[in-house]
Scaffold this active site. Structure first.
Site, PDB file in Angstrom:
ATOM      1  N   GLY A 326       9.655  -8.679  -2.514  1.00 34.29           N
ATOM      2  CA  GLY A 326       9.414 -10.471  -2.336  1.00 34.29           C
ATOM      3  C   GLY A 326       7.974  -9.851  -3.371  1.00 34.29           C
ATOM      4  O   GLY A 326       7.580  -9.016  -3.497  1.00 34.29           O
ATOM      5  N   SER A 327       7.268 -11.308  -3.661  1.00 30.51           N
ATOM      6  CA  SER A 327       6.130 -10.487  -4.671  1.00 30.51           C
ATOM      7  C   SER A 327       4.775  -9.587  -3.839  1.00 30.51           C
ATOM      8  O   SER A 327       3.812  -9.825  -5.214  1.00 30.51           O
ATOM      9  CB  SER A 327       5.213 -11.940  -4.426  1.00 30.51           C
ATOM     10  OG  SER A 327       6.146 -13.264  -5.245  1.00 30.51           O
ATOM     11  N   THR A 328       5.051  -9.045  -2.822  1.00 34.89           N
ATOM     12  CA  THR A 328       4.216  -8.684  -2.592  1.00 34.89           C
ATOM     13  C   THR A 328       4.136  -6.870  -2.955  1.00 34.89           C
ATOM     14  O   THR A 328       3.107  -6.511  -3.644  1.00 34.89           O
ATOM     15  CB  THR A 328       3.353  -8.103  -0.924  1.00 34.89           C
ATOM     16  OG1 THR A 328       5.054  -7.744  -0.940  1.00 34.89           O
ATOM     17  CG2 THR A 328       3.694  -9.301  -0.496  1.00 34.89           C
ATOM     18  N   PHE A 329       4.935  -7.105  -3.739  1.00 33.00           N
ATOM     19  CA  PHE A 329       5.753  -5.713  -4.934  1.00 33.00           C
ATOM     20  C   PHE A 329       4.781  -5.906  -6.439  1.00 33.00           C
ATOM     21  O   PHE A 329       4.888  -4.479  -6.368  1.00 33.00           O
ATOM     22  CB  PHE A 329       7.201  -5.513  -5.142  1.00 33.00           C
ATOM     23  CG  PHE A 329       7.460  -4.143  -5.153  1.00 33.00           C
ATOM     24  CD1 PHE A 329       7.830  -3.316  -4.609  1.00 33.00           C
ATOM     25  CD2 PHE A 329       8.432  -4.424  -6.539  1.00 33.00           C
ATOM     26  CE1 PHE A 329       7.744  -2.019  -4.724  1.00 33.00           C
ATOM     27  CE2 PHE A 329       8.400  -3.369  -7.554  1.00 33.00           C
ATOM     28  CZ  PHE A 329       8.783  -1.711  -6.104  1.00 33.00           C
ATOM     29  N   LYS A 330       4.545  -7.181  -7.118  1.00 30.59           N
ATOM     30  CA  LYS A 330       3.990  -7.195  -7.741  1.00 30.59           C
ATOM     31  C   LYS A 330       2.710  -6.213  -7.980  1.00 30.59           C
ATOM     32  O   LYS A 330       2.243  -5.896  -9.025  1.00 30.59           O
ATOM     33  CB  LYS A 330       3.532  -8.072  -8.332  1.00 30.59           C
ATOM     34  CG  LYS A 330       4.835  -9.521  -8.254  1.00 30.59           C
ATOM     35  CD  LYS A 330       4.586 -10.462  -8.118  1.00 30.59           C
ATOM     36  CE  LYS A 330       5.643 -12.010  -8.357  1.00 30.59           C
ATOM     37  NZ  LYS A 330       5.430 -12.791  -8.480  1.00 30.59           N
TER      38      LYS A 330
END
Length: 640
Positions: A326-330
């Site tokens: 999810g957005s942790t990969f941003k």
């Protein structure tokens, strides 16, 4: 020529002397032989009578004590406990039927156990002991010992068995031991003779399995004299085995217990890493199970209940669970674009709620859009459209390369079972594994941690540690073996611009501390010396966009959060993944904060570490936790 009288007399005298010498020698030899015969026939008559009664000397293997396993504080988390059992060897079982019948009368040995013993004796090495009954109570054990003369070949034995005193806290890290199987033996070219002993315990999963060679130890020997009926006459000699090596892990049993307690009721995983050393302080998978059940023989019903539990208690989710980040990969996408020079930290991207590519709309989680956002704002608000734009500029290859630099896509060399490498996709990978070309939409999905991207909680904690320190931190689980400190893994500087990392860290700080839209602001730490910096994430497990409350549990989104603290002087990195938990900001972030504060304080944190309006809830939450008194975790008392 005739010999003279003198020569004849001299020759006669020589023959006489030789005859006397030879006769004396023969007489002495016969005397010694007679004395030896008297000694053997008279003085040692009883001993040789026993030997003549078909007595035999047997050499038995003595299983060594398995090496102990400790946590970083020296608390035993895998130990050996004394057990009472009775064994039999095929070469000594002169009358097996008589022995089993007598045991049936004495201790109620069942027909099933008798059949098992017969089968194991048939398959085992003649000198290998076969366990008839294990974990006996003292009364039954002494009853068998007292009736030894009527039980040919049966030997009472005091052995050691593995015990895990903290039960489920370390089940996924330690794994468990179990009886050696034919499958285990088939994997070895030259198996240790110990492994031929039926029911000898070896590591099956986790640390117990991966460090089997150092934990097993070396066998001892026992020499005994037995008569023709298999009864032991006496012990002739004993050479004790060498206990397996003592292993000390990096984990803290108090933090591990707290992490399990805070994850209770969830299907989840959490990892805490010391960002200076890479030491894994906690690695908890929930729900857990009691590994002692497997050591003592788990029932089919109990195993089925674990196997069919939809929360999956058996896998070690910390290293085996591969989730869309999810957005942790941003954090990865941001670093890839900044490093490639396709955008600057101060440059903005306009978010109108969606990005249109090839006639398809890729929506931001905020349908009304975020307007113009820069790097810090994109992380703070978790704006999807910002990263859609970065993906088109940087490309998937640059993104995947950066992911590998930050610790993703790598199966770490940890002594745990089935450590996953996750997945960082590339164009080549998709063509080889999906048979189709990479398209722009794949890059957009990957940029926000969806699509083909998969990561483990251990990798996410490592990513947070590398972002926090700018060094190649790698997780370490074994601290020492027999007191010899294990080397720290390479902590060289990351091959990235440290100034760019500082910009990303500012964005993570805003996520947790900016009241104007920080997605994890509710999970901030009130203590200014322990400010937390993090990134929320919510990963979809279905294509349709539907409110989590309107779908079954197994179709809800995963909740994720990664963080490090303190912001100014990082000590720990944490990752939390809650399967089907919903939102990362509402579910995973509060859990991560509790775990981080416990790590920083070395126990339950003071209530002052929480915002004033959350202290009552924190107190109630701690009061409800299932914490063991032995963990010395005191209830927090407010000083306000």
């Amino acid at each position: 020529m005739r010999r003279s009288a003198g020569d004849t007399a001299l020759s006669a005298r020589k023959i006489t002397r030789r005859s006397l010498f030879l006769g004396a020698s023969q007489l002495a030899f016969m005397g010694v032989l007679g004395l030896r015969m008297r000694y053997m026939q008279v003085d040692q008559a009883d001993e040789f009578r026993l030997l003549a009664d078909e007595n035999r000397i047997r050499i038995h293997l003595l299983p060594p004590a398995r090496g102990m396993i400790y946590d970083r504080l020296g608390t035993a988390i895998a130990e050996n406990e004394q057990t009472f059992r009775i064994v039999i060897r095929r070469e000594d079982s002169a009358d097996l039927d008589q022995s089993l019948a007598a045991l049936e009368r004495l201790i109620g040995l069942s027909a099933e156990d008798q059949a098992r013993v017969r089968k194991e004796l048939k398959e085992a090495n003649p000198s290998a002991p076969v366990t008839i009954a294990d974990r006996m109570d003292w009364d039954s054990f002494t009853l068998v010992a007292a009736n030894g003369p009527a039980l040919p070949g049966v030997t009472p034995d005091v052995g050691l068995s593995r015990n895990y005193p903290l039960k489920g806290d370390f089940a996924h890290v330690l794994g468990y031991v179990g009886p050696v199987s034919e499958r285990d033996l088939a994997k070895l070219e030259d198996p240790d003779e110990l492994l031929t002993i039926p029911k000898f315990q070896i590591g099956k999963t986790g640390v117990e399995n991966k460090l089997e060679d150092v934990l097993r130890g070396q066998a001892g020997t026992l020499s005994v004299e037995q008569n023709a009926y298999g009864r032991i006459i006496r012990e002739l000699g004993r050479k004790e085995g060498t206990q397996g090596a003592a292993v000390q892990l990096t984990v803290d049993h108090r933090l591990q217990n707290f992490t399990h307690a805070i994850l209770a009721g969830e299907s989840a995983a959490a990892v805490v890493i010391d960002v200076e050393t890479g030491d894994v302080m906690a690695a908890a998978s929930a729900p857990s199970f009691d590994p002692n059940l497997f050591v003592r023989g788990i029932s089919y019903a109990a195993y089925d209940s674990l196997l069919n539990n939809d929360h999956r208690p058996l896998p070690a989710k910390t290293v085996q669970g591969a989730y869309p980040p999810g957005s942790t990969f941003k954090l990865v996408t941001a670093m890839a674009a900044l490093s490639a020079g396709v955008i600057g930290a101060e440059d903005t991207v306009y978010c109108r709620g969606y990005t249109e590519v090839g006639g398809r709309r890729f929506h931001c989680w905020k349908r009304s859009g975020h307007g113009a956002v820069d790097l810090v704002g994109s992380l703070k608000y978790s704006c999807d459209c910002y990263y859609y734009e970065l993906a088109q500029r940087a490309g998937i290859e640059a993104i995947s390369d950066m992911g590998r630099k930050l610790g993703l896509g790598e199966a770490f060399d940890l002594p745990m079972s089935a450590v996953s490498s996750g997945l960082l996709p590339t164009k080549e990978w998709k063509l080889a594994n999906r048979g189709t070309d990479w398209v722009v939409g794949d890059s957009l999905n990957a940029s926000i941690g969806q699509g083909f991207v998969l990561t483990t909680p251990m990798q996410l904690a490592t990513m947070a540690a590398r972002v926090a320190t700018g060094r190649m931190i790698s997780p370490r689980l074994v601290r020492s073996i027999d007191g010899v400190e294990q080397p720290l893994l390479d902590g060289a500087p990351l091959d990235v611009d440290q100034n760019l990392l500082r910009q990303v860290r500012k964005g993570m700080y805003a996520v947790s501390n900016d009241p104007r839209g920080g997605t994890a602001y509710r999970s901030r730490i009130a203590d200014d010396t322990m400010k937390i910096a993090g990134k929320t994430g919510t990963s979809q497990v279905r294509n349709a966009v539907v409110n989590n409350n309107n779908v079954p549990w197994e179709q809800r989104d995963h909740a994720l959060f990664v963080a490090f603290a303190p912001y100014d002087n990082p000590r720990y990195a944490v990752s939390v993944v809650v399967e089907h938990g919903g939102g990362g900001s509402t579910v995973a972030a509060p859990i991560a904060r509790d775990i981080m504060l416990f790590a920083l304080h070395g126990g339950l944190p003071p209530l002052e570490a929480y915002p004033s309006d959350q202290r009552g809830a924190a107190q109630a939450r701690f009061d409800a936790l299932d914490l063991r008194d032995t963990l010395a975790a005191t209830k927090p008392q407010s000083r306000a």
